[in-house]
Scaffold this active site. Sequence first.
Site, PDB file in Angstrom:
ATOM      1  N   ASP B  93      36.282 -65.100  82.210  1.00  0.00           N
ATOM      2  CA  ASP B  93      35.993 -66.494  82.532  1.00  0.00           C
ATOM      3  C   ASP B  93      35.633 -66.561  84.010  1.00  0.00           C
ATOM      4  O   ASP B  93      35.595 -65.544  84.701  1.00  0.00           O
ATOM      5  CB  ASP B  93      37.167 -67.394  82.159  1.00  0.00           C
ATOM      6  CG  ASP B  93      38.411 -67.101  82.971  1.00  0.00           C
ATOM      7  OD1 ASP B  93      38.355 -66.264  83.902  1.00  0.00           O
ATOM      8  OD2 ASP B  93      39.461 -67.692  82.686  1.00  0.00           O
ATOM      9  N   SER B  94      35.369 -67.771  84.501  1.00  0.00           N
ATOM     10  CA  SER B  94      34.830 -67.887  85.856  1.00  0.00           C
ATOM     11  C   SER B  94      35.906 -68.133  86.899  1.00  0.00           C
ATOM     12  O   SER B  94      35.631 -68.069  88.090  1.00  0.00           O
ATOM     13  CB  SER B  94      33.861 -69.062  85.897  1.00  0.00           C
ATOM     14  OG  SER B  94      34.587 -70.279  85.766  1.00  0.00           O
ATOM     15  N   GLY B  95      37.118 -68.410  86.468  1.00  0.00           N
ATOM     16  CA  GLY B  95      38.172 -68.804  87.397  1.00  0.00           C
ATOM     17  C   GLY B  95      38.240 -70.310  87.565  1.00  0.00           C
ATOM     18  O   GLY B  95      39.232 -70.845  88.064  1.00  0.00           O
ATOM     19  N   GLY B  96      37.191 -70.993  87.131  1.00  0.00           N
ATOM     20  CA  GLY B  96      37.129 -72.444  87.315  1.00  0.00           C
ATOM     21  C   GLY B  96      38.298 -73.164  86.674  1.00  0.00           C
ATOM     22  O   GLY B  96      38.996 -73.943  87.331  1.00  0.00           O
ATOM     23  N   PHE B  97      38.544 -72.890  85.411  1.00  0.00           N
ATOM     24  CA  PHE B  97      39.582 -73.617  84.681  1.00  0.00           C
ATOM     25  C   PHE B  97      40.940 -73.484  85.366  1.00  0.00           C
ATOM     26  O   PHE B  97      41.646 -74.473  85.557  1.00  0.00           O
ATOM     27  CB  PHE B  97      39.665 -73.112  83.239  1.00  0.00           C
ATOM     28  CG  PHE B  97      40.596 -73.921  82.394  1.00  0.00           C
ATOM     29  CD1 PHE B  97      40.207 -75.156  81.902  1.00  0.00           C
ATOM     30  CD2 PHE B  97      41.872 -73.459  82.107  1.00  0.00           C
ATOM     31  CE1 PHE B  97      41.076 -75.920  81.134  1.00  0.00           C
ATOM     32  CE2 PHE B  97      42.755 -74.210  81.352  1.00  0.00           C
ATOM     33  CZ  PHE B  97      42.354 -75.448  80.850  1.00  0.00           C
ATOM     34  N   GLN B 190      29.029 -79.066  79.834  1.00  0.00           N
ATOM     35  CA  GLN B 190      30.116 -80.015  80.069  1.00  0.00           C
ATOM     36  C   GLN B 190      29.651 -81.416  79.659  1.00  0.00           C
ATOM     37  O   GLN B 190      28.682 -81.544  78.905  1.00  0.00           O
ATOM     38  CB  GLN B 190      30.554 -79.972  81.545  1.00  0.00           C
ATOM     39  CG  GLN B 190      31.256 -78.651  81.930  1.00  0.00           C
ATOM     40  CD  GLN B 190      32.656 -78.517  81.300  1.00  0.00           C
ATOM     41  OE1 GLN B 190      33.165 -79.441  80.644  1.00  0.00           O
ATOM     42  NE2 GLN B 190      33.259 -77.332  81.467  1.00  0.00           N
ATOM     43  N   GLY B 217      35.226 -77.986  78.252  1.00  0.00           N
ATOM     44  CA  GLY B 217      35.781 -79.333  78.348  1.00  0.00           C
ATOM     45  C   GLY B 217      36.264 -79.909  77.037  1.00  0.00           C
ATOM     46  O   GLY B 217      36.508 -81.107  76.937  1.00  0.00           O
ATOM     47  N   ASP B 267      38.426 -68.189  71.993  1.00  0.00           N
ATOM     48  CA  ASP B 267      39.531 -67.426  72.584  1.00  0.00           C
ATOM     49  C   ASP B 267      40.691 -68.370  72.829  1.00  0.00           C
ATOM     50  O   ASP B 267      40.495 -69.573  72.982  1.00  0.00           O
ATOM     51  CB  ASP B 267      39.147 -66.855  73.944  1.00  0.00           C
ATOM     52  CG  ASP B 267      39.223 -67.916  75.028  1.00  0.00           C
ATOM     53  OD1 ASP B 267      38.342 -68.806  75.043  1.00  0.00           O
ATOM     54  OD2 ASP B 267      40.184 -67.909  75.820  1.00  0.00           O
ATOM     55  N   CYS B 305      51.095 -60.465  54.060  1.00  0.00           N
ATOM     56  CA  CYS B 305      50.519 -59.808  55.235  1.00  0.00           C
ATOM     57  C   CYS B 305      50.725 -58.297  55.154  1.00  0.00           C
ATOM     58  O   CYS B 305      51.790 -57.822  54.780  1.00  0.00           O
ATOM     59  CB  CYS B 305      51.180 -60.365  56.491  1.00  0.00           C
ATOM     60  SG  CYS B 305      50.576 -59.629  58.014  1.00  0.00           S
ATOM     61  N   CYS B 307      50.226 -56.253  57.869  1.00  0.00           N
ATOM     62  CA  CYS B 307      50.255 -55.724  59.238  1.00  0.00           C
ATOM     63  C   CYS B 307      51.439 -54.781  59.415  1.00  0.00           C
ATOM     64  O   CYS B 307      52.368 -54.742  58.607  1.00  0.00           O
ATOM     65  CB  CYS B 307      50.293 -56.849  60.275  1.00  0.00           C
ATOM     66  SG  CYS B 307      51.928 -57.529  60.625  1.00  0.00           S
ATOM     67  N   CYS B 310      54.899 -56.599  59.248  1.00  0.00           N
ATOM     68  CA  CYS B 310      55.341 -57.064  57.933  1.00  0.00           C
ATOM     69  C   CYS B 310      55.622 -55.892  56.984  1.00  0.00           C
ATOM     70  O   CYS B 310      56.397 -56.021  56.047  1.00  0.00           O
ATOM     71  CB  CYS B 310      54.328 -58.033  57.346  1.00  0.00           C
ATOM     72  SG  CYS B 310      54.354 -59.615  58.233  1.00  0.00           S
ATOM     73  N   HIS B 336      51.816 -59.197  65.086  1.00  0.00           N
ATOM     74  CA  HIS B 336      51.632 -59.957  63.849  1.00  0.00           C
ATOM     75  C   HIS B 336      50.665 -61.131  64.049  1.00  0.00           C
ATOM     76  O   HIS B 336      49.756 -61.345  63.235  1.00  0.00           O
ATOM     77  CB  HIS B 336      52.979 -60.461  63.336  1.00  0.00           C
ATOM     78  CG  HIS B 336      52.844 -61.417  62.198  1.00  0.00           C
ATOM     79  ND1 HIS B 336      52.678 -60.998  60.896  1.00  0.00           N
ATOM     80  CD2 HIS B 336      52.776 -62.772  62.172  1.00  0.00           C
ATOM     81  CE1 HIS B 336      52.532 -62.056  60.117  1.00  0.00           C
ATOM     82  NE2 HIS B 336      52.592 -63.140  60.864  1.00  0.00           N
TER      83      HIS B 336
END
Lengths: 371, 371
Positions: B93-97, B190, B217, B267, B305, B307, B310, B336
Amino acid sequence: MAIKFELLKESTECKARLGILETPHGKIETPIFMPVGTRATVKTMTPDEVKDLGAQIILGNTYHLHLRPGEDLVEKAGGLHKFMNWDGPILTDSGGFQVFSLGDRRKITEEGVEFRSHIDGAKKFISPEKSMEIQNKLGSDIMMCFDECAPYPASHDYVRKSMEMTTRWAKRCIDAHKNTDNQALFGIVQGGMYKDLREISARDLVEMDFPGYAVGGLSVGEPRELMCEMLDFTVPLLPKDKPRYLMGVGSPDYLFDAVIRGIDMADCVLPTRIARNGTAMTSSGKLVIKNAKFKEDFTPFDEECDCYVCRNYTKAYIRHLFNVNEILGPRLITIHNLHFLIKLMENIREAIKNDNLLEYRDEFYKKYGYE
Amino acid sequence: MAIKFELLKESTECKARLGILETPHGKIETPIFMPVGTRATVKTMTPDEVKDLGAQIILGNTYHLHLRPGEDLVEKAGGLHKFMNWDGPILTDSGGFQVFSLGDRRKITEEGVEFRSHIDGAKKFISPEKSMEIQNKLGSDIMMCFDECAPYPASHDYVRKSMEMTTRWAKRCIDAHKNTDNQALFGIVQGGMYKDLREISARDLVEMDFPGYAVGGLSVGEPRELMCEMLDFTVPLLPKDKPRYLMGVGSPDYLFDAVIRGIDMADCVLPTRIARNGTAMTSSGKLVIKNAKFKEDFTPFDEECDCYVCRNYTKAYIRHLFNVNEILGPRLITIHNLHFLIKLMENIREAIKNDNLLEYRDEFYKKYGYE
């Protein structure tokens, strides 16, 4: 009989031995280092990872498991092996050492030890019979007698009385143990730093014919030379055809000391505990990862090491993980440290086989340094 | 061009699409969920474990990596992939958030954002140029433009000015990006909850011809219906032949909402964060492991499941691990939960292929419940 011990070889140059210990959950090559899984987990690791490192047996702590989750829950789960998903051998301690470490919060009588839980202050009581009951419910392959580990230093009179009580408790443990077919009960020789008391303790316990013996009350703060002296004196008092276990030892130098004096098994939280503080064991000694000099060190912990961590990660990266408190940091050093000790014991076994253990030890110290 | 996006199929029943995104570090099947590795580690996991779960791309956070260990160290290590031992695709990411989330501790100007580090209060400055410089040094496959994510709710006037600045910053990002051959820069649309502003933002960014677009946003506290409405409006404004990324979405319902509206990538820290608090995602909804009813529950999280967790561990055991604060607890639920979301996205891709995504979604909700 739950276990069978086969002595494969005795060293010609020292008292070191090679053996195979058969348990209900598999064979163990001795001498062996046993990682500690206090609360039904070797800290930070899955059992699969522990096994992949070559660990052949792990420890569980009776005191901790008794408090949480409780032996009844573990029994309902089908025993400790099934509960924690480890199908190899497990040794449980008796709870004695932890209970005596509670200091003011415990009261010792002939009957047993009354104490307050370190978690919620609840009143608890563990006797030899209770310790056997808990360990029977946990279902470990090897159980330990409930003993008193005398502090160091302590007077001859204190240690004598304590040792005599431990011997009476050993008898009560034998009587209370309900599952001799599947669980082997080890006796624990006490007697502090007094040879006459060690001799009496060993004699009385050997008479009880346990399938294995621990040397207790060592590595409790005494000088290293004194520990070696007590091992030199005590180990020969034990039967040759039974496994011998030195409790609470896990630094390379102590492991060499012990094996050379005829010890077959050892355990310690050291490799996993120092891992969580950021200390790695390497062939050239201990390495504190937070040290500023590793900031831009893009090499592994140990160029000689072929573990997963050294094959894939740099000191700079692991230092970063510790700096930002990421769980992967302790995980990676734990893997590395356990690999280091397990590999060391493999090398020690190989050296015993080749009758060059003392030479291997000296070579090891040249690089590792003498602590 | 650093990346290539191939649209394989568009659903006949909704706007969902199947695609392949080729990056310098491998191909990604879309729609995809991307686990977050904030500080050069997906919390508690080794990169091998993340890969074994089927994760095809992970995120890194520019803000966090800028503060510790710093992009210069990562660059010296050979870039983020090498530093953290992950050889698959990475999106940063850009660091903005993160910077905007600092509230009182940051000051926004046309030039960029001045802020105080949440760690030591040190004065820092990130501009579009600085964000590009950091991301170039990290060497991620996909970089994000430095944008302002307007808060919710916010006035039309505030969001308009913010969106216009984000557009000007996007142009500066393009100019500052130094490694277009190996790193693809995505634009971020945005405009908050205002359709007229979303339209302007999308139009201006599409004109700049980014290789991919994020819808920023959203999922910032607005009602779910409003998020869906904004997606319904915004996604069709984006070019069909470019990947579309919805930032910060990771609950099953939001993932269905997004994919059905034509989103290709998402994400969220949700699966890893709730894992550390003891919450597992299962086919019948969320499960809080500390709940007393699981004390003697010797069944896995999810009978459906397959995995690692489980297949090997019971609720009673994992509850014990959380009760005694053992690291293996968060580790197991993280494995999990990531498996759950990665598998869900696999099923979603399969359903798109078979043109029965809406049916699959309805079946899923019948058991999972509607949040």
